[in-house]
Design an enzyme around this catalytic site. Structure first.
Site, mmCIF file in Angstrom:
data_model
loop_
_atom_site.group_PDB
_atom_site.id
_atom_site.type_symbol
_atom_site.label_atom_id
_atom_site.label_comp_id
_atom_site.label_asym_id
_atom_site.label_seq_id
_atom_site.Cartn_x
_atom_site.Cartn_y
_atom_site.Cartn_z
ATOM 1 N N HIS A 131 19.780 40.318 39.485
ATOM 2 C CA HIS A 131 21.187 40.667 40.070
ATOM 3 C C HIS A 131 22.284 40.187 39.286
ATOM 4 O O HIS A 131 22.250 39.320 38.334
ATOM 5 C CB HIS A 131 21.257 40.176 41.445
ATOM 6 N N LYS A 135 26.208 37.098 42.725
ATOM 7 C CA LYS A 135 25.251 36.919 43.916
ATOM 8 C C LYS A 135 25.277 35.758 44.434
ATOM 9 O O LYS A 135 24.644 34.771 43.784
ATOM 10 C CB LYS A 135 24.131 37.651 43.600
#
Length: 233
Positions: A131, A135
């Site tokens: 990600h 995040k």
């Protein structure tokens, strides 16, 4: 529908655009804690905020008898409490670790593969998720959902752990890289080969569309739901 957005970061802005394109009215765009006043009488709330504030955000909406679609991950130790509040207030709550249609099909494929592999001892299993660097939680909520799908069918595993593992733990490797929207892989490895299933998101639009579709679906329903209920999986 009248939709209130709680949490107005990148996802909130994309959801706003898609909701309006689908003919809905966005009546609130909140970065602060929702109240009866600032929610502005919506039919449904879509909540994409941060792990540390998600519980209070969802709780406040449900206590004002507004159904909630929640896509914030990293707070699920309190999910049972939220589902109890939903029932007590005769409204609806739907949590999704990932609202993408493709990811929810991937969840079903993962469970099918886990069932096929459960008695094949030559293979080890691990997960990988990638990600963007912004995040907050690791592993991702999607990766945890994938792990739980494996646990349902394979008794060799009973818990997940970040990185290296031992005994009955399923390893999840969480990588934070550039602006990656989300990539999830499941690997089964033996001494002679490897089986891999993988889902790669190209942007956040699929997540946002799924959240709006879930909001459309939950109107006038009561209880606690997941994305598989919306998609009939």
């Amino acid at each position: 529908m009248r939709i209130a957005l709680v949490g107005y970061g990148k996802m909130g802005k994309i959801i706003d655009e898609i909701a309006q394109k689908r003919g809905h009215e966005v009546v609130a765009r909140l970065k602060e804690t929702p109240t009866a006043e600032n929610l502005n009488n919506p039919d449904v709330v879509i909540e994409f905020s941060l792990p540390e504030v998600a519980f209070e955000n969802v709780k406040a909406c449900l206590e004002n008898n507004v159904p909630v679609i929640c896509g914030t991950t990293g707070w699920l130790e309190k999910r049972a409490e939220i589902e109890k509040i939903s029932v007590e207030n005769n409204t609806a709550f739907l949590y999704g670790s990932n609202f993408s249609l493709g990811v929810n099909l991937f969840f079903a494929l993962n469970e099918k593969l886990a069932d096929l592999m459960k008695n094949v001892d030559e293979y080890s299993c691990q997960l990988e998720e990638i990600h963007h660097i912004h995040k907050k939680d690791a592993p991702s909520g999607t990766a945890i959902s994938i792990a739980e799908g494996i646990f349902k069918h394979n008794s060799k595993f009973d818990a997940w752990k970040l990185d290296e593992t031992k005994d009955n733990q399923l390893g999840i490797f969480a990588i934070r890289e550039d602006e990656v929207p989300g990539t999830h892989s499941v690997f089964y490895r033996s001494e002679v080969d490897e089986i891999e299933i993988k889902h790669t998101a190209f942007n956040r639009n699929g997540f946002a569309l799924g959240a709006v579709v879930a909001a459309e679906w939950i109107k006038d329903k009561k209880g606690n739901f997941e994305m598989k209920d919306v998609l009939g999986l």
